[in-house]
Motif scaffolding. Structure first.
Motif: not given
Lengths: 331, 331
Positions: B52-72
């Motif tokens: 289980i991986v837990c991270k703090a990210i701001d979804v509205s920051a540019s490119g914030a979700t790209e690395p999460l989606i790169a994990e498919r």
């Protein structure tokens, strides 16, 4: 007053500008300045307005509309969009222009509102493409927006923004869901809806036209003249009567292809009618099958929007506005 | 399979993660990795998932979700949003997070789709706030989206994007219009809807609660447990049966405040009921008056979504899930 037309080189935008210039005013008030912008530089119409400014701008370029809004036009007509077919073919371009461009324009107004309290009337060209099949024989007034194209999606999002920005007090917006415009002037184009106009316009100029669907097909129409009337009325009406639902189904004529052909025969005779060739096209038949045959527009009618009552009226408007008043009889 | 929850620190996101971790899988398939993100770092639940991986990210920051989606991830749950009150108070923040963040996430998936053909299931948390008064006693299945808040507008736009991105084949999306969630655990908050939960939760812990509206007020509810069930079902169901209208009214319980109070008495007795104090609040009365009393959800029920049948069931779910199975009797 000052008027801005964004998307002034398109068919409706051009006719709207011509009408305002010919009248020299809007809703009884003189128009001192008319600003016309589009991705290609619009042509200034003749008429009674001395100060007409024409500019080529890309509405999707960052900050493109800010200088236009800094002039604080009293009325902003927003018709700029790439059409359905192109928005479907080029996903990113469609969202950039039809969604991004609309949002940038609305935000430019919001920012000016924040600076100066500026609050113009904004008239937004939406489309019945916000509706998607399946639906009943008549789409009800408050039917869900379930578009089946990216273009329809982008228009539906524009409507939601318009309503929220109006509710917030940034501007005074009215969204117009336009019926299919018929008779479109100019050369036949490749739009799936093109035949609705082709089968009237071409025979009236002595040319053949192809009818790809059955003459029982029913759809929802307004003339270019009626569409210009929608924009003029939306720009000048008392908006306090509309309420929070700022996007209105425009009145239209629900009619069949057979009704079109009857009007053609009445106005231009059997020889014109004989120029329409039935050549069924399965692709177009399938697309048109997903379009609304009729749409309830009681709210807009009650608010004073009007449209033609028959296809004969639509055809006669075309003859007056585009053909100098008479039909060229086929040889 | 890999699962991503965006907005995993919120009440529903946290419960969804706990349930998936407890089950160790989703729809009978083992979950090897669960990624939980939110603007504050979510807490990993115990259970059967080692990774289980837990991270703090701001979804509205540019490119914030790209690395999460790169994990498919195979399933993407998108619940991240600022709530109605905050979106109304801070216009720019609401649009940045609720619209911009959603669009960025969807575009990150679209880009990965373009690169690799990746096509995950996406489950989007929408809300009955997409509907705005006036409406009939029961909002019909295909009613227009006429939100009366910026939050509702942003959710409605998210729905339109979800449907279009799904139609385009970028992902396989399902949007869930959640009823008002009741009983919300935790301390009373200032949301206008808070009293619906307060008048049950507080008395069951021996505390007083204020009822600001008449007990004849009717609204539309689901328990947190039912809401988690909606997300699990949407993640694992056969979506081919949904058709192009991908945003579904979730089933709910249409009930009055009186129904709530009856359930409270049945479950916790007259002493608990006596802790509810009627203190009319005109502001809250007016706000609640604009909310839907009932919503048609036949499509979702036919697709297998289920909800409680009575407020007693909702209250018992709260006691089991939050109170360790028993009510603290008032002194």
């Amino acid at each position: 007053m000052k008027v801005l037309i964004v998307g002034a080189a398109g068919m409706i935008g051009r006719k709207l500008a011509e009408r305002i210039a010919a009248d020299g005013g809007l809703g009884g008030q003189p128009v001192e300045q008319l600003v016309m912008v589009d991705v290609v530089e619009p042509k200034a119409p003749g008429g009674k307005i001395a100060d007409i400014v024409c500019k080529a701008i890309d509405v999707s370029a960052s900050g493109a509309t800010e200088p236009l809004i800094a002039e604080r036009p009293d009325v902003v007509f927003h018709l700029a969009a790439i059409v359905s077919g192109e928005a479907e073919a080029d996903f990113e371009k469609g969202y950039r222009i039809n969604l991004g461009g609309t949002r940038d324009l609305f935000d430019a107004i919001r920012h000016e509102h924040g600076r100066s309290g500026y609050k113009p009337r904004v008239v937004f060209a939406s489309s019945i493409a916000v509706f998607g099949a399946p639906f009943d024989a008549r789409v009800p007034e408050d039917f869900a927006l379930t578009p089946l194209t990216s273009y329809g999606t982008q228009k539906a999002i524009g409507e939601l923004l318009l309503a929220d920005y109006t509710r917030r007090g940034f501007f005074d917006g009215v969204g117009l869901r336009l019926p299919t415009i018929c008779v479109r002037p100019g050369a036949p184009n490749k739009a799936a809806s093109g035949f609705f106009s082709n089968i009237l316009r071409e025979p009236m100029s002595g040319k053949e036209a192809v009818l790809p669907v059955a003459d029982t097909v029913r759809h929802y129409f307004a003339s270019p003249r009626a569409a210009v009337g929608f924009f003029l009325h939306a720009a000048t009406m008392d908006t306090s009567a509309i309420g929070p639902r700022r996007n209105l189904n425009m009145p239209g004529l629900s009619a069949t292809v057979g009704d079109e052909l009857d009007a053609l025969r009445t106005v231009a005779g059997d020889a014109a009618l004989s120029l329409v060739k039935q050549v069924p096209d399965e692709t177009i038949i399938r697309i048109v099958d997903g379009w609304a045959p009729d749409i309830e527009a009681k709210r807009a009618r009650d608010l004073g929007f009007t449209v033609e009552d028959s296809f004969e009226e639509i055809v006669r408007a075309h003859i007056e506005d585009e053909l100098g008043g008479s039909v060229r009889a086929p040889a």
